[in-house]
Write an enzyme that holds these catalytic residues in place. Sequence first.
Site, PDB file in Angstrom:
ATOM      1  N   ASP A  12       0.541  -1.586  -0.222  1.00 50.29           N
ATOM      2  CA  ASP A  12       0.009  -0.258   0.065  1.00 50.29           C
ATOM      3  C   ASP A  12       1.042   1.144  -0.492  1.00 50.29           C
ATOM      4  O   ASP A  12       0.559   2.275   0.704  1.00 50.29           O
ATOM      5  CB  ASP A  12      -1.009   0.032   1.755  1.00 50.29           C
ATOM      6  CG  ASP A  12      -2.102  -1.199   1.332  1.00 50.29           C
ATOM      7  OD1 ASP A  12      -2.415  -1.737  -0.064  1.00 50.29           O
ATOM      8  OD2 ASP A  12      -1.783  -1.733   2.494  1.00 50.29           O
ATOM      9  N   HIS A  40      -4.069  -2.369  -5.787  1.00 50.76           N
ATOM     10  CA  HIS A  40      -4.440  -1.744  -6.617  1.00 50.76           C
ATOM     11  C   HIS A  40      -4.876  -0.149  -6.751  1.00 50.76           C
ATOM     12  O   HIS A  40      -5.867  -0.265  -7.300  1.00 50.76           O
ATOM     13  CB  HIS A  40      -2.493  -1.019  -7.744  1.00 50.76           C
ATOM     14  CG  HIS A  40      -1.708  -2.066  -7.774  1.00 50.76           C
ATOM     15  ND1 HIS A  40      -0.656  -1.794  -6.841  1.00 50.76           N
ATOM     16  CD2 HIS A  40      -0.678  -2.899  -8.353  1.00 50.76           C
ATOM     17  CE1 HIS A  40       0.422  -2.963  -6.609  1.00 50.76           C
ATOM     18  NE2 HIS A  40       0.042  -3.115  -7.351  1.00 50.76           N
TER      19      HIS A  40
HETATM   20  P1  GDP Z   1      -0.015   0.022  -3.996  1.00 51.61           P
HETATM   21  O1  GDP Z   1      -0.997  -1.187  -3.746  1.00 51.61           O
HETATM   22  O2  GDP Z   1       1.054   0.148  -3.414  1.00 51.61           O
HETATM   23  O3  GDP Z   1      -0.740   0.486  -5.264  1.00 51.61           O
HETATM   24  O4  GDP Z   1      -1.177   1.215  -2.751  1.00 51.61           O
HETATM   25  P2  GDP Z   1      -2.562   1.472  -2.233  1.00 51.61           P
HETATM   26  O5  GDP Z   1      -3.518   1.540  -3.853  1.00 51.61           O
HETATM   27  O6  GDP Z   1      -3.120   0.309  -1.736  1.00 51.61           O
HETATM   28  O7  GDP Z   1      -2.878   2.678  -1.751  1.00 51.61           O
HETATM   29  C1  GDP Z   1      -2.158   4.559  -2.670  1.00 51.61           C
HETATM   30  C2  GDP Z   1      -3.623   5.077  -2.090  1.00 51.61           C
HETATM   31  O8  GDP Z   1      -2.762   6.347  -2.147  1.00 51.61           O
HETATM   32  C3  GDP Z   1      -4.442   4.810  -3.320  1.00 51.61           C
HETATM   33  O9  GDP Z   1      -5.533   5.321  -2.350  1.00 51.61           O
HETATM   34  C4  GDP Z   1      -4.032   5.801  -3.769  1.00 51.61           C
HETATM   35  O10 GDP Z   1      -4.350   6.530  -4.552  1.00 51.61           O
HETATM   36  C5  GDP Z   1      -3.514   6.833  -2.664  1.00 51.61           C
HETATM   37  N1  GDP Z   1      -2.071   7.924  -3.142  1.00 51.61           N
HETATM   38  C6  GDP Z   1      -0.725   7.630  -3.914  1.00 51.61           C
HETATM   39  N2  GDP Z   1      -0.182   8.412  -3.777  1.00 51.61           N
HETATM   40  C7  GDP Z   1      -0.933   9.761  -3.213  1.00 51.61           C
HETATM   41  C8  GDP Z   1      -0.300  11.006  -2.514  1.00 51.61           C
HETATM   42  O11 GDP Z   1       0.722  11.149  -3.270  1.00 51.61           O
HETATM   43  N3  GDP Z   1      -1.077  11.824  -2.065  1.00 51.61           N
HETATM   44  C9  GDP Z   1      -1.839  11.037  -1.989  1.00 51.61           C
HETATM   45  N4  GDP Z   1      -2.839  11.651  -0.893  1.00 51.61           N
HETATM   46  N5  GDP Z   1      -2.434   9.830  -2.293  1.00 51.61           N
HETATM   47  C10 GDP Z   1      -2.339   8.772  -2.612  1.00 51.61           C
END
Ligand code: GDP
Length: 423
Positions: A12, A40
């Site tokens: 995440d 994701h």
């Molecule tokens: P992954 O599994 O590593 O892709 O991560 P997730 O999708 O589970 O979690 C990342 C969350 O943070 C998602 O809801 C993204 O839209 C959000 N996100 C990613 N980068 C940023 C950021 O720089 N700022 C904010 N506020 N949200 C972000």
Amino acid sequence: MLTSIVGINWGDEGKGRMVDLLSKDYDIVCRYQGGNNAGHTVINERGRFILNLLPSGILREGVVCVMGPGMVIDIKHLAGEMARLREAGIQITPDNLKISDRAVITMPYNVQQDCLEEARLADKKFGSTKRGIAPVYADKYLKKAFRMGELLHFDRLKRRLPDIVDWKNLTVVNAYGAEAVQTQDMLAYFEEYGLPLCAYICDVGLYLDRAHKEGKKILLEAQLGALRDLDYGIYPYTSSSNNIAAYGPIGAGVPNLKLDKTIGIMKAYSSCVGEGPFTAEYFGEKAEKLRAAGGEYGAATGRPRRVGPFDVVASKYGIRCQGADEIALTKLDILSGHDRLEVCTAYELDGKKLTEFPFPDVLDDCKPVFETLPGWNCDISKCRKKEELPQEALAYIRFIEQACECKIRYVSVGAERDAYIEL
Ligand code: GDP
């Protein structure tokens, strides 16, 4: 060129959004491990998408997506995911999606086994996502699993099926006392969800190797993070596969190729889903505030995530396991609005200060040691250049870089595709 994008922490970290962003420079995006146990989240001009199985590159036109042999694929879930994307106008054809013939099929009885085992464990449960991932990987290593390529030789699969079902019932019926798995039901499952995928199934290793020789750029996309790697993570609270970059070429189908670059995705604070040791964890109001600010609820399950400040000890270890050449520090905007920010810089164990990540079993007895840095009170989500960031945010980035001995190349300040700064 072969690049991997991997998680430095517990998952995440925002890998999906970074793959979505960086895939503009790549021809092919490949997932190389895991199944639909994590998600994701990608937000771009086409909408908000949760991807559990498909590589995040599917959202970019002209990018070919590959699901590698290291994956376990729940074909019913995949059918649903493809249907949802198509409804949103995303094209998915055998030209832009290739599924490895060697990838393993997650069966309904694997999901059932996962649920039966979590129920048996009751309050000792592991916090499985109940998507059948551990049982299907176990079946793979017991050599009792079905692989995607078998769908292309359906008569053979049909002949093999009754023996496997009989074997599986030894566990489902005799060990757990559950209702027997029926061969007919499994056959119907393959027919409904497996056969429509036949056009997508191929030897992806051959495809990737040829593409690589032609000079195409390939991006490998990991699921979860280093601390969930089966061998190097916080076993047994790990996933059931290897997500580390070194496994990437194997799980993608190209064990002959070497990685040119590994980009580690690291979050500006910590979050963790499910059970297991999480040394720098915040509780109570502090945790609530960070969780709410960061929207820390699982993309696949909706579970509230455990949260804490940035953990240098665990992140430095994650960077080493991943062999990360450069880092994208994500969600820095979430830390805005604090006078002071804590960072966990060491663990204390039996009166000793640890700065290297220990054997996971002793983590339960480790206490976090915090250092405090100045915070910033302004909104940084509109910053697009390093110079626009407040001094305190730059100092926070620099502190992490030095403490983790890494090079931070990107900082993300929002979920949208363009909400990032290249340092
Ligand atoms: P992954 O599994 O590593 O892709 O991560 P997730 O999708 O589970 O979690 C990342 C969350 O943070 C998602 O809801 C993204 O839209 C959000 N996100 C990613 N980068 C940023 C950021 O720089 N700022 C904010 N506020 N949200 C972000």
